[in-house]
Design a protein around this motif. Sequence first.
Motif, PDB file in Angstrom:
ATOM      1  N   LYS A  33       0.820  -1.218   0.000  1.00  0.00           N
ATOM      2  CA  LYS A  33       0.000   0.000   0.000  1.00  0.00           C
ATOM      3  C   LYS A  33       0.852   1.265   0.000  1.00  0.00           C
ATOM      4  CE  LYS A  33      -3.904   0.262   0.035  1.00  0.00           C
ATOM      5  NZ  LYS A  33      -4.804   0.395  -1.119  1.00  0.00           N
ATOM      6  N   GLY A  34       2.181   1.128   0.044  1.00  0.00           N
ATOM      7  CA  GLY A  34       3.072   2.273  -0.052  1.00  0.00           C
ATOM      8  C   GLY A  34       3.438   2.921   1.273  1.00  0.00           C
ATOM      9  N   TYR A  35       3.128   2.263   2.376  1.00  0.00           N
ATOM     10  CA  TYR A  35       3.480   2.788   3.692  1.00  0.00           C
ATOM     11  C   TYR A  35       4.884   2.323   4.073  1.00  0.00           C
ATOM     12  CZ  TYR A  35      -1.517   3.689   4.301  1.00  0.00           C
ATOM     13  OH  TYR A  35      -2.807   4.130   4.158  1.00  0.00           O
ATOM     14  N   ASN A  36       5.493   3.036   5.010  1.00  0.00           N
ATOM     15  CA  ASN A  36       6.742   2.584   5.605  1.00  0.00           C
ATOM     16  C   ASN A  36       6.343   1.585   6.694  1.00  0.00           C
ATOM     17  OD1 ASN A  36       8.876   2.293   7.511  1.00  0.00           O
ATOM     18  ND2 ASN A  36       9.833   4.136   6.718  1.00  0.00           N
ATOM     19  N   PRO A  37       6.530   0.287   6.462  1.00  0.00           N
ATOM     20  CA  PRO A  37       6.008  -0.713   7.389  1.00  0.00           C
ATOM     21  C   PRO A  37       6.615  -0.640   8.783  1.00  0.00           C
ATOM     22  CG  PRO A  37       7.312  -1.745   5.672  1.00  0.00           C
ATOM     23  CD  PRO A  37       7.179  -0.320   5.305  1.00  0.00           C
ATOM     24  N   VAL A  38       7.894  -0.307   8.879  1.00  0.00           N
ATOM     25  CA  VAL A  38       8.524  -0.221  10.197  1.00  0.00           C
ATOM     26  C   VAL A  38       7.870   0.891  11.010  1.00  0.00           C
ATOM     27  CG1 VAL A  38      10.678   0.269  11.431  1.00  0.00           C
ATOM     28  CG2 VAL A  38      10.701  -1.227   9.420  1.00  0.00           C
ATOM     29  N   ASN A  39       7.715   2.059  10.416  1.00  0.00           N
ATOM     30  CA  ASN A  39       7.092   3.183  11.128  1.00  0.00           C
ATOM     31  C   ASN A  39       5.663   2.857  11.548  1.00  0.00           C
ATOM     32  OD1 ASN A  39       9.407   4.650  10.762  1.00  0.00           O
ATOM     33  ND2 ASN A  39       8.555   5.990   9.180  1.00  0.00           N
ATOM     34  N   GLN A  40       4.916   2.227  10.663  1.00  0.00           N
ATOM     35  CA  GLN A  40       3.521   1.916  10.968  1.00  0.00           C
ATOM     36  C   GLN A  40       3.399   0.883  12.087  1.00  0.00           C
ATOM     37  OE1 GLN A  40       2.721   4.772   9.050  1.00  0.00           O
ATOM     38  NE2 GLN A  40       0.798   3.695   9.345  1.00  0.00           N
ATOM     39  N   ILE A  41       4.237  -0.141  12.038  1.00  0.00           N
ATOM     40  CA  ILE A  41       4.183  -1.175  13.075  1.00  0.00           C
ATOM     41  C   ILE A  41       4.633  -0.602  14.417  1.00  0.00           C
ATOM     42  CG2 ILE A  41       5.149  -3.394  13.818  1.00  0.00           C
ATOM     43  CD1 ILE A  41       5.160  -4.183  10.789  1.00  0.00           C
ATOM     44  N   VAL A  42       5.660   0.227  14.416  1.00  0.00           N
ATOM     45  CA  VAL A  42       6.101   0.875  15.656  1.00  0.00           C
ATOM     46  C   VAL A  42       4.980   1.751  16.206  1.00  0.00           C
ATOM     47  CG1 VAL A  42       7.678   2.596  16.631  1.00  0.00           C
ATOM     48  CG2 VAL A  42       8.566   0.769  15.180  1.00  0.00           C
ATOM     49  N   GLY A  43       4.323   2.509  15.344  1.00  0.00           N
ATOM     50  CA  GLY A  43       3.200   3.341  15.782  1.00  0.00           C
ATOM     51  C   GLY A  43       2.114   2.509  16.432  1.00  0.00           C
ATOM     52  N   TYR A  44       1.824   1.371  15.851  1.00  0.00           N
ATOM     53  CA  TYR A  44       0.812   0.479  16.411  1.00  0.00           C
ATOM     54  C   TYR A  44       1.253  -0.065  17.769  1.00  0.00           C
ATOM     55  CZ  TYR A  44      -1.898  -3.677  17.303  1.00  0.00           C
ATOM     56  OH  TYR A  44      -2.670  -4.626  17.924  1.00  0.00           O
ATOM     57  N   ILE A  45       2.488  -0.538  17.851  1.00  0.00           N
ATOM     58  CA  ILE A  45       2.983  -1.108  19.104  1.00  0.00           C
ATOM     59  C   ILE A  45       2.975  -0.062  20.213  1.00  0.00           C
ATOM     60  CG2 ILE A  45       5.024  -2.032  20.270  1.00  0.00           C
ATOM     61  CD1 ILE A  45       5.695  -3.457  17.597  1.00  0.00           C
ATOM     62  N   MET A  46       3.418   1.133  19.903  1.00  0.00           N
ATOM     63  CA  MET A  46       3.530   2.177  20.928  1.00  0.00           C
ATOM     64  C   MET A  46       2.170   2.692  21.395  1.00  0.00           C
ATOM     65  SD  MET A  46       6.744   2.385  21.476  1.00  0.00           S
ATOM     66  CE  MET A  46       6.879   3.870  22.428  1.00  0.00           C
ATOM     67  N   SER A  47       1.229   2.808  20.477  1.00  0.00           N
ATOM     68  CA  SER A  47      -0.056   3.433  20.817  1.00  0.00           C
ATOM     69  C   SER A  47      -1.187   2.439  21.058  1.00  0.00           C
ATOM     70  CB  SER A  47      -0.478   4.379  19.687  1.00  0.00           C
ATOM     71  OG  SER A  47      -0.837   3.629  18.535  1.00  0.00           O
ATOM     72  N   GLY A  48      -1.104   1.289  20.418  1.00  0.00           N
ATOM     73  CA  GLY A  48      -2.216   0.340  20.469  1.00  0.00           C
ATOM     74  C   GLY A  48      -3.335   0.704  19.516  1.00  0.00           C
ATOM     75  N   ASP A  49      -3.131   1.747  18.730  1.00  0.00           N
ATOM     76  CA  ASP A  49      -4.146   2.217  17.786  1.00  0.00           C
ATOM     77  C   ASP A  49      -4.067   1.393  16.497  1.00  0.00           C
ATOM     78  OD1 ASP A  49      -5.826   3.552  16.039  1.00  0.00           O
ATOM     79  OD2 ASP A  49      -4.932   5.527  16.386  1.00  0.00           O
ATOM     80  N   PRO A  50      -5.069   0.569  16.229  1.00  0.00           N
ATOM     81  CA  PRO A  50      -5.013  -0.307  15.052  1.00  0.00           C
ATOM     82  C   PRO A  50      -5.072   0.436  13.722  1.00  0.00           C
ATOM     83  CG  PRO A  50      -7.139  -0.487  16.139  1.00  0.00           C
ATOM     84  CD  PRO A  50      -6.277   0.376  17.011  1.00  0.00           C
ATOM     85  N   TYR A  52      -3.042   2.407  12.607  1.00  0.00           N
ATOM     86  CA  TYR A  52      -1.694   2.469  12.019  1.00  0.00           C
ATOM     87  C   TYR A  52      -1.499   1.347  11.003  1.00  0.00           C
ATOM     88  CZ  TYR A  52       0.234   6.001  15.148  1.00  0.00           C
ATOM     89  OH  TYR A  52       0.509   7.171  15.792  1.00  0.00           O
ATOM     90  N   ILE A  53      -2.341   0.327  11.079  1.00  0.00           N
ATOM     91  CA  ILE A  53      -2.223  -0.833  10.193  1.00  0.00           C
ATOM     92  C   ILE A  53      -3.352  -0.793   9.169  1.00  0.00           C
ATOM     93  CG2 ILE A  53      -2.117  -3.358  10.104  1.00  0.00           C
ATOM     94  CD1 ILE A  53       0.172  -1.996  11.738  1.00  0.00           C
TER      95      ILE A  53
END
Length: 86
Positions: A33-50, A52-53
Amino acid sequence: MADLQRTQSYAAQDNNPKVSEVLERVYGALTEKGYNPVNQIVGYIMSGDPTYITNYRGARSLISKVERDEIVEELIRVYIRNMKGR
């Protein structure tokens, strides 16, 4: 009549996907989908906000099936294993 002297055995089926497989599929969906997967997964892990995925290919639903602490454990386990192999 059941033999009450014998212990029954029950094997629960583990329907949860492996964390490594979840990360691989989520990483792939985010990349496609063109996202930076590392940044998105880190955002999800840190916030719990789904959010990001991405929902693409069921990635958001899939990552919700594993606990965030399990994701962190898997990432650290793989990192340490790779560091020992150097």
